[in-house]
Structure formats: C-alpha cells, structure tokens
Design an enzyme around this catalytic site. Structure first.
Site, PDB file in Angstrom:
ATOM      1  CB  ALA A  57      -1.011   0.028   1.152  1.00  0.00           C
ATOM      2  CB  ALA A  58       4.434   2.059  -0.480  1.00  0.00           C
ATOM      3  N   GLY A  59       2.202   2.627  -2.591  1.00  0.00           N
ATOM      4  CA  GLY A  59       1.698   3.372  -3.751  1.00  0.00           C
ATOM      5  C   GLY A  59       0.311   3.943  -3.487  1.00  0.00           C
ATOM      6  CG  ASP A  60      -2.802   1.304  -2.686  1.00  0.00           C
ATOM      7  OD1 ASP A  60      -2.750   1.444  -3.926  1.00  0.00           O
ATOM      8  OD2 ASP A  60      -2.924   0.197  -2.134  1.00  0.00           O
TER       9      ASP A  60
HETATM   10  O1  RIB Z   1      -1.713  -2.024  -3.223  1.00  0.00           O
HETATM   11  C1  RIB Z   1      -1.887  -2.985  -2.210  1.00  0.00           C
HETATM   12  C2  RIB Z   1      -3.133  -3.766  -2.451  1.00  0.00           C
HETATM   13  O2  RIB Z   1      -2.968  -4.554  -3.623  1.00  0.00           O
HETATM   14  C3  RIB Z   1      -3.477  -4.767  -1.371  1.00  0.00           C
HETATM   15  O3  RIB Z   1      -4.268  -4.207  -0.360  1.00  0.00           O
HETATM   16  C4  RIB Z   1      -4.141  -5.897  -2.127  1.00  0.00           C
HETATM   17  O4  RIB Z   1      -5.482  -6.066  -1.812  1.00  0.00           O
HETATM   18  C5  RIB Z   1      -3.937  -5.578  -3.595  1.00  0.00           C
HETATM   19  O5  RIB Z   1      -5.065  -5.068  -4.170  1.00  0.00           O
END
Ligand code: RIB
Length: 307
Positions: free
Chosen positions: A250-253
C-alpha cells in the site's frame, strides 16, 4: 482544484503473512503473524485520501458475504461514502494473499471476485457521482472496460482523471490521452512503456512515451529511488526518505491518496508529490494495507521533523 474525490476501484480483504524469505517454486516454508486486513487498491486509495482530510466516495463491488460487510464497514468508519458500492450476489468479495519478507518486500496474489464482475453499465449507473466530482481516481484491479467507462464519463464532464495503472496492462492511446495524472510505479512504467526504469533518466524516457500518448502529467514512484514528475516540459526528482522499511504493501496507495487530497486542497503538483512522498514513507514503516496509511497530522509532523 478543490472538492470531492471519486474513486472507482477494487475492494479486497487481504490475508497477509510474514516470512523470513520468499519460498522457491515447489518449496514449503514456515510463516508467522497471519493477519486479515482491509485492502484492494481502490479501497486503500480512498482511505488514504480520506485520512489526509479529503472528501471521498468509492464506486466498487463486494460479495454478499462477511468479507464484503467487513470491507464496507471499514471504509465507512473512515468517512468514505460507500453508497455506490454494489453488493454482488453472484461473486465473493475480492481477496488478496500477501506475503511479506524480512526486507519488507511483498508478493501479492489477487483473486478478483466481485471486483472482476464490475461492468461498464454499473459505472454508467453511477455517472452522476463521477460527473459531479472534482477528481476521478482509477486503478486497473477491475475490468479495463469498466475503467474506460469511468474515464469516458469523466472526460465528457470535465472531471480530471488520475490513473494508477496497477497492475499494468496495455492501454489504448485514446484512454491515456484522457488521463490528467498518470501515476505508475517503476515496474508498471516499464511494462507500459517498454523502457526499463532503473534511474531518473530512464524514468524520464518512460514519461516521454506517456506524454507522446497524450498523458499530461506523469508521476513515477520508484521505491527507494524516490519519485519523479514530468509535466509541462519540466522534470523534477525527489529522493526517498531514509526510513526502516517493514512492509511496502500500500505504499503506492498511500502516495496516491495523499497526492490527490493535496491537489484538492489547492497545492501545486510538486507540493502534492512532496506530501505524498512523506505519506508513503510512513506507510512502509508499518504492516498492512489500509491499516498502515497515515493520518494527516502524522504526515504534517514528519514534514517538519524529517526535513
Ligand atoms: O496495493 C496494495 C493492495 O494490492 C493490497 O491491499 C491488495 O489487496 C492488492 O489489491
């Protein structure tokens, strides 16, 4: 820019475990610290923006199951509007199997479930939300024709589009030319441009390809090599912050949510990238996906203390 962020994207439940090292093909190894987290790039990006103070809604789908109810509930507790999350009775909630090794690197297997059943007509039914938002954020964890429908509706209504092309797949020039902010990581940038991204020069070359296909602003995140932006004939690169990485999930998120929320506050593109780099640096110091995303005050403190 100011206003509401509409995310069109995936909602998963992540089943994560830690290992000392990744198993080789055919090998069985022991793991530890198994956790069930809220995840999915769409849901994570929505929460990342909301934790930075953004007004956010999500268009997506979950199954009619306990995982789906959990995932929606976790979004609602973060203040994300889920009124356009469809409950699909024919598919289970998306899941991701995540393994994180001793260096914090992850490997992820996504089983799309209800995310994979999202059709363009479902997006069409939510047209009003995209049309009335100040920014649309999409990723590629739902079918590309559904993403295309969302981007087309945004283009018809003058809603700016941020596309995180993850996981990467070939995209039509028509679609890329409607993208205002393309935000791949170095792997996605390489897969889509055909240029291996190993440093700033190769990132700039990849960004040029995206500009040639009509994308106005390109931000490439490069993990420990930092991030770069290419826009209006100008390129700028930032180094990554020196933090102890425990989990890159989730770093990118986190980057995208913070970037989007900052743009909505009226920050410039370059200021928004700076904020996003701090947010993702905090994220990699924690385990999990949604659970690792920082709140605004944590990012603001880091921006003062780490300078
Ligand atoms: O970017 C991380 C996410 O990628 C995770 O939470 C997983 O569910 C995938 O979708």
């Amino acid at each position: 820019m100011s206003g509401h962020i509409c995310v069109v994207g995936s909602l998963n439940i992540d089943i994560a475990a830690r290992v000392e090292r990744m198993p080789a093909p055919g090998e069985t190894i022991g793991g530890f610290d198994m956790k069930i987290h809220p995840g999915g790039k769409g849901g994570n990006q929505a929460v990342a923006a909301a934790r930075m103070g953004g007004s956010v809604s999500i268009i997506g789908a979950v199954g009619n199951d306990d995982f789906g109810r959990m995932r929606k509930g976790w979004l609602e507790s973060e203040g994300v509007d889920t009124s356009l999350v469809r409950v699909d009775g024919s598919a289970p909630t998306g899941t991701a199997l995540i393994t994180v090794d001793g260096s914090g690197q992850n490997s992820i297997i996504v089983i799309p479930g209800a995310n994979g059943a999202i059709r363009p007509e479902h997006i069409e039914a939510a047209r009003h939300r995209i049309a009335s938002s100040a920014l649309l954020i999409c990723q590629l964890e739902i079918p590309v024709d559904a993403v295309s429908a969302a981007i087309r509706i945004a283009a018809e209504n003058g809603t700016p589009v941020l596309l995180n092309p993850a996981p990467a797949c070939p995209l039509e020039r028509d679609l890329l030319s409607s993208v205002d902010f393309l935000v791949p990581n170095e792997i996605e940038a390489a897969q889509m441009s055909g240029i291996e991204v190993t440093d700033v020069d190769s990132a700039v070359a990849a960004a040029e390809k995206f500009h040639d296909m009509g994308t106005r602003n390109v931000v490439i995140t490069m993990g420990s090599r930092g991030a770069m932006i290419s826009h209006a004939g100008r390129v700028r690169h930032w180094n990554a912050h020196n933090v102890k990485v425990v989990d890159t999930t989730a770093a990118g998120d986190s980057f995208i949510g913070a970037f989007a929320a900052s743009l909505m506050e009226g920050r410039s593109l370059e200021e928004a990238v700076e904020v996003a780099i701090f947010a993702s640096a905090i994220t990699v110091t924690r385990h999990g996906a949604q659970s690792s995303l920082p709140i605004r005050s944590e990012v603001e403190e880091a921006m003062v203390e780490w300078r």
